[in-house]
Write an enzyme that holds these catalytic residues in place. Structure first.
Site, PDB file in Angstrom:
ATOM      1  N   MET A 232      11.131   6.506 -27.787  1.00  0.00           N
ATOM      2  CA  MET A 232      11.330   7.946 -27.980  1.00  0.00           C
ATOM      3  C   MET A 232      10.104   8.629 -28.584  1.00  0.00           C
ATOM      4  O   MET A 232       9.812   9.782 -28.254  1.00  0.00           O
ATOM      5  CB  MET A 232      12.566   8.186 -28.854  1.00  0.00           C
ATOM      6  CG  MET A 232      12.930   9.629 -29.016  1.00  0.00           C
ATOM      7  SD  MET A 232      13.240  10.467 -27.426  1.00  0.00           S
ATOM      8  CE  MET A 232      15.022  10.495 -27.372  1.00  0.00           C
ATOM      9  N   ARG A 233       9.384   7.903 -29.448  1.00  0.00           N
ATOM     10  CA  ARG A 233       8.191   8.530 -30.045  1.00  0.00           C
ATOM     11  C   ARG A 233       7.196   8.921 -28.948  1.00  0.00           C
ATOM     12  O   ARG A 233       6.676  10.026 -28.919  1.00  0.00           O
ATOM     13  CB  ARG A 233       7.547   7.541 -31.017  1.00  0.00           C
ATOM     14  CG  ARG A 233       6.820   8.186 -32.154  1.00  0.00           C
ATOM     15  CD  ARG A 233       6.401   7.182 -33.165  1.00  0.00           C
ATOM     16  NE  ARG A 233       7.068   5.879 -32.960  1.00  0.00           N
ATOM     17  CZ  ARG A 233       7.116   4.925 -33.860  1.00  0.00           C
ATOM     18  NH1 ARG A 233       6.555   5.113 -35.019  1.00  0.00           N
ATOM     19  NH2 ARG A 233       7.709   3.773 -33.622  1.00  0.00           N
TER      20      ARG A 233
ATOM     21  N   GLY B 236      16.501   4.145 -35.426  1.00  0.00           N
ATOM     22  CA  GLY B 236      15.091   4.551 -35.343  1.00  0.00           C
ATOM     23  C   GLY B 236      14.916   6.007 -34.947  1.00  0.00           C
ATOM     24  O   GLY B 236      14.104   6.736 -35.538  1.00  0.00           O
TER      25      GLY B 236
ATOM     26  N   ARG C 283      19.501   1.441 -21.223  1.00  0.00           N
ATOM     27  CA  ARG C 283      20.855   1.414 -20.651  1.00  0.00           C
ATOM     28  C   ARG C 283      21.275   2.816 -20.227  1.00  0.00           C
ATOM     29  O   ARG C 283      20.991   3.787 -20.927  1.00  0.00           O
ATOM     30  CB  ARG C 283      21.873   0.895 -21.665  1.00  0.00           C
ATOM     31  CG  ARG C 283      21.671  -0.538 -22.094  1.00  0.00           C
ATOM     32  CD  ARG C 283      22.873  -0.979 -22.935  1.00  0.00           C
ATOM     33  NE  ARG C 283      22.584  -2.217 -23.618  1.00  0.00           N
ATOM     34  CZ  ARG C 283      22.558  -2.349 -24.950  1.00  0.00           C
ATOM     35  NH1 ARG C 283      22.812  -1.320 -25.737  1.00  0.00           N
ATOM     36  NH2 ARG C 283      22.280  -3.512 -25.494  1.00  0.00           N
TER      37      ARG C 283
ATOM     38  N   GLU D 102      21.725  -3.060 -41.601  1.00  0.00           N
ATOM     39  CA  GLU D 102      22.774  -3.977 -41.156  1.00  0.00           C
ATOM     40  C   GLU D 102      22.715  -5.313 -41.877  1.00  0.00           C
ATOM     41  O   GLU D 102      23.747  -5.917 -42.174  1.00  0.00           O
ATOM     42  CB  GLU D 102      22.678  -4.178 -39.637  1.00  0.00           C
ATOM     43  CG  GLU D 102      23.097  -2.928 -38.880  1.00  0.00           C
ATOM     44  CD  GLU D 102      22.731  -2.956 -37.415  1.00  0.00           C
ATOM     45  OE1 GLU D 102      23.560  -3.397 -36.617  1.00  0.00           O
ATOM     46  OE2 GLU D 102      21.617  -2.525 -37.061  1.00  0.00           O
TER      47      GLU D 102
ATOM     48  N   ASN E 186      20.706 -13.811 -37.818  1.00  0.00           N
ATOM     49  CA  ASN E 186      21.010 -13.136 -36.557  1.00  0.00           C
ATOM     50  C   ASN E 186      20.407 -13.991 -35.452  1.00  0.00           C
ATOM     51  O   ASN E 186      19.198 -13.956 -35.216  1.00  0.00           O
ATOM     52  CB  ASN E 186      20.402 -11.727 -36.585  1.00  0.00           C
ATOM     53  CG  ASN E 186      20.753 -10.929 -35.339  1.00  0.00           C
ATOM     54  OD1 ASN E 186      21.310 -11.472 -34.378  1.00  0.00           O
ATOM     55  ND2 ASN E 186      20.417  -9.656 -35.344  1.00  0.00           N
TER      56      ASN E 186
ATOM     57  N   ARG F  88      25.563 -12.635 -38.068  1.00  0.00           N
ATOM     58  CA  ARG F  88      25.926 -11.543 -37.168  1.00  0.00           C
ATOM     59  C   ARG F  88      26.551 -12.153 -35.909  1.00  0.00           C
ATOM     60  O   ARG F  88      25.952 -13.031 -35.275  1.00  0.00           O
ATOM     61  CB  ARG F  88      24.686 -10.747 -36.787  1.00  0.00           C
ATOM     62  CG  ARG F  88      25.025  -9.672 -35.795  1.00  0.00           C
ATOM     63  CD  ARG F  88      23.807  -8.921 -35.341  1.00  0.00           C
ATOM     64  NE  ARG F  88      24.231  -7.907 -34.397  1.00  0.00           N
ATOM     65  CZ  ARG F  88      23.628  -7.642 -33.258  1.00  0.00           C
ATOM     66  NH1 ARG F  88      22.550  -8.314 -32.908  1.00  0.00           N
ATOM     67  NH2 ARG F  88      24.071  -6.707 -32.465  1.00  0.00           N
TER      68      ARG F  88
ATOM     69  N   HIS G 147      27.883  -2.027 -32.751  1.00  0.00           N
ATOM     70  CA  HIS G 147      27.162  -1.389 -33.867  1.00  0.00           C
ATOM     71  C   HIS G 147      28.089  -1.125 -35.059  1.00  0.00           C
ATOM     72  O   HIS G 147      27.802  -0.279 -35.898  1.00  0.00           O
ATOM     73  CB  HIS G 147      26.548  -0.022 -33.466  1.00  0.00           C
ATOM     74  CG  HIS G 147      25.365  -0.098 -32.552  1.00  0.00           C
ATOM     75  ND1 HIS G 147      25.066   0.912 -31.670  1.00  0.00           N
ATOM     76  CD2 HIS G 147      24.407  -1.024 -32.396  1.00  0.00           C
ATOM     77  CE1 HIS G 147      23.975   0.608 -30.997  1.00  0.00           C
ATOM     78  NE2 HIS G 147      23.550  -0.573 -31.421  1.00  0.00           N
TER      79      HIS G 147
ATOM     80  N   GLY H 140      17.494   8.421 -34.866  1.00  0.00           N
ATOM     81  CA  GLY H 140      18.289   9.258 -35.775  1.00  0.00           C
ATOM     82  C   GLY H 140      17.610   9.473 -37.115  1.00  0.00           C
ATOM     83  O   GLY H 140      17.673  10.565 -37.694  1.00  0.00           O
TER      84      GLY H 140
HETATM   85  P1  AMP Z   1      15.684   1.001 -33.383  1.00  0.00           P
HETATM   86  O1  AMP Z   1      16.248   0.318 -32.169  1.00  0.00           O
HETATM   87  O2  AMP Z   1      16.744   1.479 -34.345  1.00  0.00           O
HETATM   88  O3  AMP Z   1      14.595   0.234 -34.051  1.00  0.00           O
HETATM   89  O4  AMP Z   1      14.995   2.355 -32.860  1.00  0.00           O
HETATM   90  C1  AMP Z   1      13.945   2.317 -31.923  1.00  0.00           C
HETATM   91  C2  AMP Z   1      13.737   3.724 -31.375  1.00  0.00           C
HETATM   92  O5  AMP Z   1      13.408   4.622 -32.466  1.00  0.00           O
HETATM   93  C3  AMP Z   1      12.570   3.830 -30.408  1.00  0.00           C
HETATM   94  O6  AMP Z   1      12.932   4.651 -29.307  1.00  0.00           O
HETATM   95  C4  AMP Z   1      11.489   4.493 -31.225  1.00  0.00           C
HETATM   96  O7  AMP Z   1      10.588   5.206 -30.443  1.00  0.00           O
HETATM   97  C5  AMP Z   1      12.332   5.438 -32.065  1.00  0.00           C
HETATM   98  N1  AMP Z   1      11.546   5.972 -33.169  1.00  0.00           N
HETATM   99  C6  AMP Z   1      11.067   5.336 -34.261  1.00  0.00           C
HETATM  100  N2  AMP Z   1      10.322   6.192 -35.006  1.00  0.00           N
HETATM  101  C7  AMP Z   1      10.336   7.390 -34.374  1.00  0.00           C
HETATM  102  C8  AMP Z   1       9.770   8.685 -34.627  1.00  0.00           C
HETATM  103  N3  AMP Z   1       9.016   8.897 -35.699  1.00  0.00           N
HETATM  104  N4  AMP Z   1       9.989   9.675 -33.735  1.00  0.00           N
HETATM  105  C9  AMP Z   1      10.744   9.464 -32.634  1.00  0.00           C
HETATM  106  N5  AMP Z   1      11.328   8.269 -32.343  1.00  0.00           N
HETATM  107  C10 AMP Z   1      11.124   7.251 -33.187  1.00  0.00           C
END
Ligand code: AMP
Length: 404
Positions: free
Chosen positions: A285-286, A332, A243, A386, A7, A93, A182, A334
């Protein structure tokens, strides 16, 4: 047989090496800050005794050619790829395949030229993806290179879903239409969901929700994408980390007229300073959920806007599909955030969507159902992968088969 997945970004290369028999990751890593004085290679691999090994090197890596040469040397020296003849394929990719690519494609000079032709559609990504392909062709002569496109899975969308209601020549002459992204992730989780449901993918209607820092939703009828939330670029659709997703297009010229921003500043504003970050100052989001739980009103609103938009797409795609077998959460957020999933699926019993709150809140990992046993529409959490999908698709393209 081994398969290398690459990638290539503008200043980075991520790689994973798989063994094709049972698909374990034999080695993985990232080169970052290519072109800077101190580039970094971080890698891990499985040693000869099956033990996990890792390395971190910093030195100047001027370009992708040198970067990939370092990766190849690291794979050889660590023993996971003693000889290039073990390599059955390299899967790349590629972000934008336009209307030319409907499936993973073996790379030749014509394919390289076609990917180059997509650069106006993805000016940041396709040049970097191409650099990786061209370097890999030189460095691994005789090894089949396969381009796996983020857009390809969505090429089954009908015109009513992919056309914008703007003058036709913008589509005919400038290729302005919805493409979606995606696709590798949506396709992978759709296949896994079908296996989970115990049915062929071609008999499944699904709504797949890829919720990470980038986020998109896809409506899948009989295994094929019929609509997706991202558009000409990944900016359209859901609220994302940075975004904005869907906004009134007139906001562009309102901002340009009233704040005097040029195109580059607008691009930065809407792609990198909006979304969750724009709403509450944080894009993770965490952390947003922690702040919301502690009473931070901006964080609470950010979650509400995120989930409100998601529910709008869920409802729209439900109406489009008519019958939905499962809603699939991945990415992450979901995969890991029960609060987002609960808010998105609440009060939808009239749609046949019944969340099992205990299953949703459980700390269990892996593929699982979070709907109650009697729910007509299943709610599934399916971790995406992926890189594995690219590896499997690449090998299948070489052997002329398809991946179930
Ligand atoms: P990704 O781009 O797929 O790696 O996802 C990143 C996003 O997933 C970020 O906003 C993280 O804060 C969120 N994320 C990962 N673990 C958690 C969790 N346990 N609770 C809430 N959001 C999470």
């Amino acid at each position: 047989m081994k398969v290398l997945v690459l990638n290539s970004g503008s200043s980075s290369i991520k790689y994973q090496l798989f063994r094709s028999e049972d698909w374990p990751v034999l080695a993985a890593g990232t080169i970052s800050r290519i072109g800077e004085a101190e580039s970094e290679l971080k890698g891990s691999w499985i040693g000869v005794q099956g033990e996990q090994q890792s390395c971190r090197e910093t030195s100047a890596i001027p370009d992708h050619g040198e970067g990939l040469a370092r990766i190849a040397a690291r794979l050889r020296d660590s023993g996971v790829l003693a000889d290039l003849s073990e390599l059955g394929a390299v899967g790349h990719r590629v972000v934008h395949g336009g209307e030319a690519f409907h499936r993973p494609t073996l790379v030749d000079d014509r394919v390289v030229a076609a990917i180059r032709g997509m650069i106006p559609l993805a000016p940041l990504h396709n040049p970097a993806n191409l650099a990786g392909i061209e370097v890999a062709r030189r460095l691994f002569p005789g090894v089949p290179q396969v381009a796996v496109f983020d857009t390809a899975f969505h090429q089954t969308m009908p015109p009513r879903a992919y056309r914008y209601a703007i003058p036709e020549n913008l589509y005919r002459e400038h290729r302005v239409r919805r493409y979606g992204f995606h696709g590798t992730s949506h396709h992978y989780v759709a296949k896994r969901a079908a296996a989970f449901l115990g049915r062929p993918l071609t008999e499944c209607n699904l709504i797949t929700l890829h919720l990470g820092n980038g986020a998109s939703a896809t409506a899948i009828r009989a295994g094929a994408s019929v609509d997706t939330s991202m558009g000409l670029t990944p900016l359209e659709g859901l609220v994302m980390g940075t975004r904005c997703g869907d906004i009134d297009p007139a906001i562009h010229f309102f901002i340009a007229n009233n704040l005097g921003l040029d195109n580059a500043a607008l691009d930065d504003l809407l792609n990198r300073r909006s979304g969750l970050l724009g709403l509450c100052g944080v894009n993770d989001m965490r952390e947003i959920q922690q702040r919301a739980a502690a009473g931070d009103e901006r964080a609470r609103l950010a979650v509400e806007v995120f989930c409100h938009r998601l529910r709008k797409y869920l409802g729209a795609y439900y109406a489009e599909l008519g019958r939905v077998d499962a809603v699939v959460f991945t990415g992450g957020i979901g995969e890991n955030d029960p609060l987002t999933r609960a808010r998105t699926c609440s009060d939808l019993e009239a749609f046949g969507i019944y969340l099992d709150e205990q299953a949703n809140a459980s700390a269990e990992r892996g593929e699982r159902a979070i709907s109650s046993a009697e729910s007509p529409v299943k709610l599934l959490v399916i971790p995406t992968n992926e890189e594995l999908e690219i590896a499997q698709e690449a090998l299948a393209a070489v052997s002329g088969t398809t991946v179930d």
